[in-house]
Design a protein around this motif. Structure first.
Motif, mmCIF file in Angstrom:
data_model
loop_
_atom_site.group_PDB
_atom_site.id
_atom_site.type_symbol
_atom_site.label_atom_id
_atom_site.label_comp_id
_atom_site.label_asym_id
_atom_site.label_seq_id
_atom_site.Cartn_x
_atom_site.Cartn_y
_atom_site.Cartn_z
ATOM 1 N N GLN A 52 0.823 -1.209 0.000
ATOM 2 C CA GLN A 52 0.000 0.000 0.000
ATOM 3 C C GLN A 52 0.858 1.261 0.000
ATOM 4 O O GLN A 52 0.578 2.216 -0.733
ATOM 5 C CB GLN A 52 -0.942 0.005 1.200
ATOM 6 C CG GLN A 52 -2.038 -1.021 1.116
ATOM 7 C CD GLN A 52 -2.859 -1.096 2.388
ATOM 8 O OE1 GLN A 52 -2.433 -0.664 3.458
ATOM 9 N NE2 GLN A 52 -4.056 -1.659 2.277
ATOM 10 N N VAL A 53 1.909 1.264 0.820
ATOM 11 C CA VAL A 53 2.793 2.433 0.881
ATOM 12 C C VAL A 53 3.555 2.587 -0.433
ATOM 13 O O VAL A 53 3.682 3.693 -0.972
ATOM 14 C CB VAL A 53 3.743 2.337 2.093
ATOM 15 C CG1 VAL A 53 4.802 3.430 2.043
ATOM 16 C CG2 VAL A 53 2.952 2.427 3.392
ATOM 17 N N THR A 54 4.039 1.482 -0.970
ATOM 18 C CA THR A 54 4.745 1.525 -2.250
ATOM 19 C C THR A 54 3.822 2.016 -3.353
ATOM 20 O O THR A 54 4.210 2.856 -4.176
ATOM 21 C CB THR A 54 5.319 0.142 -2.602
ATOM 22 O OG1 THR A 54 6.221 -0.247 -1.563
ATOM 23 C CG2 THR A 54 6.055 0.162 -3.931
ATOM 24 N N ALA A 55 2.592 1.541 -3.361
ATOM 25 C CA ALA A 55 1.621 1.974 -4.371
ATOM 26 C C ALA A 55 1.339 3.464 -4.252
ATOM 27 O O ALA A 55 1.225 4.160 -5.267
ATOM 28 C CB ALA A 55 0.332 1.167 -4.239
ATOM 29 N N ALA A 56 1.240 3.969 -3.029
ATOM 30 C CA ALA A 56 1.003 5.398 -2.832
ATOM 31 C C ALA A 56 2.174 6.216 -3.390
ATOM 32 O O ALA A 56 1.966 7.241 -4.050
ATOM 33 C CB ALA A 56 0.799 5.705 -1.351
ATOM 34 N N LEU A 57 3.382 5.758 -3.148
ATOM 35 C CA LEU A 57 4.563 6.449 -3.656
ATOM 36 C C LEU A 57 4.602 6.416 -5.180
ATOM 37 O O LEU A 57 4.800 7.439 -5.834
ATOM 38 C CB LEU A 57 5.835 5.832 -3.079
ATOM 39 C CG LEU A 57 7.154 6.417 -3.578
ATOM 40 C CD1 LEU A 57 7.258 7.883 -3.197
ATOM 41 C CD2 LEU A 57 8.317 5.638 -3.010
#
Length: 109
Positions: free
Chosen positions: A88-93
């Motif tokens: 999720q964090v990687t996707a947001a970035l």
């Protein structure tokens, strides 16, 4: 080496929550294309103006807000120990870089 650099960048992007962002995407390697020149993603993030840093931090904090944490080490451990949160964090970035900055991210060693 990338993980430490991203954690440092994360700190620039919003203090403790930003460090969690950096830790979560520490394994992510990328390049930014501008005028035919490729730059490492950590460098691009460090050069973001404060308004863009805040916007990126807000998108990651939306993910982290559901977690119960009290310090940086705890939130980093929570994210790094959970593959779904990492994604999720990687996707947001990646979403921020590709949509807001209109950049191209390439994975590689």
């Amino acid at each position: 080496m990338i993980a430490g650099g991203c954690a440092l960048i994360g700190g620039l992007l919003g203090g403790p929550p930003g460090i969690a962002v950096g830790g979560a995407v520490g394994g992510l390697m990328g390049c930014w294309a501008t005028a035919g020149e490729f730059r490492p993603l950590p460098q691009v993030l460090m050069e973001l103006p404060p308004s863009q840093q805040k916007k990126l931090t807000a998108s990651v904090m939306a993910i982290l807000s559901s977690l119960d944490w009290t310090d940086v080490a705890q939130v980093v451990a929570l994210v790094m120990g959970n593959a779904t949160l990492q994604q999720q964090v990687t996707a947001a970035l990646l979403n921020y870089v590709t949509k807001e900055l209109r950049g191209e991210v390439r994975y590689g060693a």
